[in-house]
Design a protein around this motif. Structure first.
Motif, mmCIF file in Angstrom:
data_model
loop_
_atom_site.group_PDB
_atom_site.id
_atom_site.type_symbol
_atom_site.label_atom_id
_atom_site.label_comp_id
_atom_site.label_asym_id
_atom_site.label_seq_id
_atom_site.Cartn_x
_atom_site.Cartn_y
_atom_site.Cartn_z
ATOM 1 N N GLY A 9 0.795 -1.217 0.000
ATOM 2 C CA GLY A 9 0.000 0.000 0.000
ATOM 3 C C GLY A 9 0.828 1.266 0.000
ATOM 4 O O GLY A 9 0.284 2.374 0.091
ATOM 5 N N GLY A 10 2.144 1.119 -0.119
ATOM 6 C CA GLY A 10 3.034 2.278 -0.068
ATOM 7 C C GLY A 10 3.979 2.317 -1.246
ATOM 8 O O GLY A 10 3.627 1.941 -2.363
ATOM 9 N N LYS A 11 5.210 2.739 -0.980
ATOM 10 C CA LYS A 11 6.161 3.004 -2.046
ATOM 11 C C LYS A 11 7.332 2.027 -2.032
ATOM 12 O O LYS A 11 7.517 1.247 -1.095
ATOM 13 N N LEU A 12 8.142 2.111 -3.108
ATOM 14 C CA LEU A 12 9.327 1.271 -3.237
ATOM 15 C C LEU A 12 10.520 1.943 -2.568
ATOM 16 O O LEU A 12 10.770 3.132 -2.775
ATOM 17 N N VAL A 13 11.248 1.157 -1.781
ATOM 18 C CA VAL A 13 12.484 1.626 -1.165
ATOM 19 C C VAL A 13 13.620 0.778 -1.713
ATOM 20 O O VAL A 13 13.551 -0.454 -1.694
ATOM 21 N N ALA A 14 14.664 1.423 -2.214
ATOM 22 C CA ALA A 14 15.843 0.725 -2.722
ATOM 23 C C ALA A 14 17.067 1.209 -1.956
ATOM 24 O O ALA A 14 17.153 2.389 -1.589
ATOM 25 N N VAL A 15 17.987 0.290 -1.716
ATOM 26 C CA VAL A 15 19.215 0.642 -1.001
ATOM 27 C C VAL A 15 20.399 0.003 -1.707
ATOM 28 O O VAL A 15 20.402 -1.209 -1.949
ATOM 29 N N ASP A 16 21.388 0.829 -2.042
ATOM 30 C CA ASP A 16 22.665 0.336 -2.559
ATOM 31 C C ASP A 16 23.694 0.452 -1.448
ATOM 32 O O ASP A 16 23.845 1.528 -0.835
ATOM 33 N N VAL A 17 24.381 -0.661 -1.165
ATOM 34 C CA VAL A 17 25.346 -0.653 -0.061
ATOM 35 C C VAL A 17 26.661 -1.271 -0.499
ATOM 36 O O VAL A 17 26.704 -2.120 -1.398
ATOM 37 N N GLU A 18 27.724 -0.816 0.159
ATOM 38 C CA GLU A 18 29.027 -1.458 0.056
ATOM 39 C C GLU A 18 29.482 -1.782 1.474
ATOM 40 O O GLU A 18 29.209 -1.018 2.412
ATOM 41 N N ARG A 26 29.372 2.393 2.484
ATOM 42 C CA ARG A 26 28.668 3.392 1.685
ATOM 43 C C ARG A 26 27.222 2.947 1.533
ATOM 44 O O ARG A 26 26.955 1.803 1.189
ATOM 45 N N VAL A 27 26.309 3.857 1.766
ATOM 46 C CA VAL A 27 24.885 3.548 1.714
ATOM 47 C C VAL A 27 24.170 4.628 0.925
ATOM 48 O O VAL A 27 24.384 5.830 1.162
ATOM 49 N N ALA A 28 23.334 4.222 -0.022
ATOM 50 C CA ALA A 28 22.546 5.178 -0.799
ATOM 51 C C ALA A 28 21.103 4.677 -0.868
ATOM 52 O O ALA A 28 20.821 3.648 -1.476
ATOM 53 N N VAL A 29 20.201 5.397 -0.212
ATOM 54 C CA VAL A 29 18.786 5.055 -0.203
ATOM 55 C C VAL A 29 18.084 5.842 -1.305
ATOM 56 O O VAL A 29 18.339 7.031 -1.493
ATOM 57 N N LEU A 41 17.281 12.779 3.538
ATOM 58 C CA LEU A 41 17.800 11.583 2.885
ATOM 59 C C LEU A 41 19.273 11.384 3.245
ATOM 60 O O LEU A 41 19.720 10.259 3.468
ATOM 61 N N GLU A 42 20.018 12.483 3.323
ATOM 62 C CA GLU A 42 21.435 12.385 3.703
ATOM 63 C C GLU A 42 21.570 11.897 5.138
ATOM 64 O O GLU A 42 22.503 11.153 5.467
ATOM 65 N N ASP A 43 20.641 12.287 5.993
ATOM 66 C CA ASP A 43 20.680 11.836 7.381
ATOM 67 C C ASP A 43 20.427 10.332 7.471
ATOM 68 O O ASP A 43 21.039 9.638 8.301
ATOM 69 N N ILE A 44 19.525 9.825 6.617
ATOM 70 C CA ILE A 44 19.247 8.383 6.609
ATOM 71 C C ILE A 44 20.476 7.612 6.153
ATOM 72 O O ILE A 44 20.896 6.628 6.779
ATOM 73 N N ASP A 45 21.096 8.080 5.058
ATOM 74 C CA ASP A 45 22.309 7.420 4.575
ATOM 75 C C ASP A 45 23.401 7.448 5.635
ATOM 76 O O ASP A 45 24.089 6.446 5.876
ATOM 77 N N GLY A 46 23.545 8.592 6.295
ATOM 78 C CA GLY A 46 24.584 8.732 7.316
ATOM 79 C C GLY A 46 24.337 7.849 8.519
ATOM 80 O O GLY A 46 25.284 7.310 9.112
#
Length: 349
Positions: A9-18, A26-29, A41-46
């Motif tokens: 019922g919501g949205k897609l979340v994708a995460v690229d990690v190393e 390294r994390v990119a949401v 968004l930067e706070d979430i990645d951090g």
């Protein structure tokens, strides 16, 4: 590594990690969600950077939540959704696309046999001898199936059951009683590994595992929604109820019974539906609680089931499957020694 999670019922979340030295380096949401203010968004990645690669969904979600101020608004996703996507990227959790599902749709079975098959196929998946499976049930006779923890005398009128030739059986999952008749019910079971619902609470896993059938119902003209904890409803009334059982090894049994058509008068003579349950559903009459799929689609039951299977195949990788001779033999023994016995059926008198 990349992981994705579609919020029901919501949205897609994708995460690229190393990963370096056992930690998220390294994390990119990303995704089609909404987030305000933009720089959150930067706070979430951090918040995720530096977390151990073994961190649980709860630990990852807590880190994300702790990094966000009270002024942050997350729409269509949550810290838990981000955490699940991370766990999938790391290979600790799986998505629908990571599996190939057997689709099993065989001939009619007696009620006790259906319940035995549910136990056997879940245990076979748990042991690694069976892959994820969707099984469509066909009923050989009418039945009331009560939940694992329900009181037999409180749920079933024995005189009504005997008068209408209804067998009473108890399943291994919790939840409420179901009244079924051949040709009037659509029932299916999903047998899936625990990795598919990794990080999801019991409550959220119901919505997650029912999401596909909401899409299937929409294709046949039924505007259906998930109603916590375990109902599927339409503007005209309740359509279906779900129940789950999880084994110690992680395998999940998720089964759903849907009213295609229903003899409400007969149902009320067999089931004891109390005022408390009716008030909880926002109605004073059991006749109004359940609205059959037949009245909303005008389709034959077989055509509805075919549409459901085609929708499932269109969303996920599937192969045609069957119950193996070994599984059937074991289920027949369980049907005889457990699910047909008064000791099991009346274990909660």
């Amino acid at each position: 590594m990349r992981g994705e999670y579609k919020v029901p019922g919501g949205k897609l979340v994708a995460v690229d990690v190393e990963v370096e030295a056992g930690r998220l380096a390294r994390v990119a949401v990303s995704g089609d969600f909404f987030l305000e203010p933009d720089d959150a968004l930067e706070d979430i990645d951090g918040a995720l950077t530096g977390m151990p690669e073994t961190a649980t969904v709860a630990q990852l979600a807590s880190a994300v939540q702790g990094a966000l101020g009270e002024d942050v608004t997350m729409i269509g996703f949550s810290p838990e959704a981000v955490a699940i996507a991370v766990r999938r990227a790391l290979g600790h959790a799986t998505g629908w696309g990571d599996h190939t599902f057997e689709v099993v749709h065989e001939g009619p079975e007696e009620p006790a046999m259906h319940l035995a098959l549910d136990q056997v196929l879940t245990e076979e998946l748990d042991a690694g001898r069976r892959g994820p499976t969707l099984r469509i049930w066909e009923w050989a006779s009418p039945a009331v199936i009560i939940g694992s923890f329900q009181s037999l005398r409180n749920e079933v009128d024995p005189e009504g059951a005997e008068r209408h030739g209804v067998t009473v059986v108890r399943r291994i999952s919790g939840g409420g009683a179901m009244f079924v008749e051949p040709g009037n019910t659509i029932t299916y079971s999903l047998y899936v590994p625990g990795s598919l619902v990794e990080g999801l609470s019991f409550e959220r896993s119901y919505a997650f595992l029912d999401d596909w059938v909401l899409g299937a119902l929409a294709e046949v003209g039924v505007e259906a929604t998930y109603k916590p904890l375990n109902d599927i409803a339409s503007p005209a009334g309740k359509i279906a109820g779900a129940a789950q059982k999880r084994l110690r090894g992680g395998a999940v049994l998720h089964h759903v019974t849907m009213a295609y058509d229903i003899d409400a008068g007969k149902m009320l003579e067999v089931l004891r539906i109390g005022r408390e349950k009716l008030s909880d559903k926002g109605t004073t009459s059991a006749n109004k609680r359940v609205d059959p799929v037949r009245s909303q689609t005008g389709m034959a039951r077989e055509d509805v089931i075919d549409a459901f299977k085609e929708h499932f195949r269109s969303r996920y990788r599937t192969v045609e499957g069957k119950v193996t001779p070994e599984e059937r033999e074991r289920a027949q023994e369980l049907a005889r020694t457990k699910f047909s016995t008064p000791e099991w059926t009346a274990r909660v008198p």
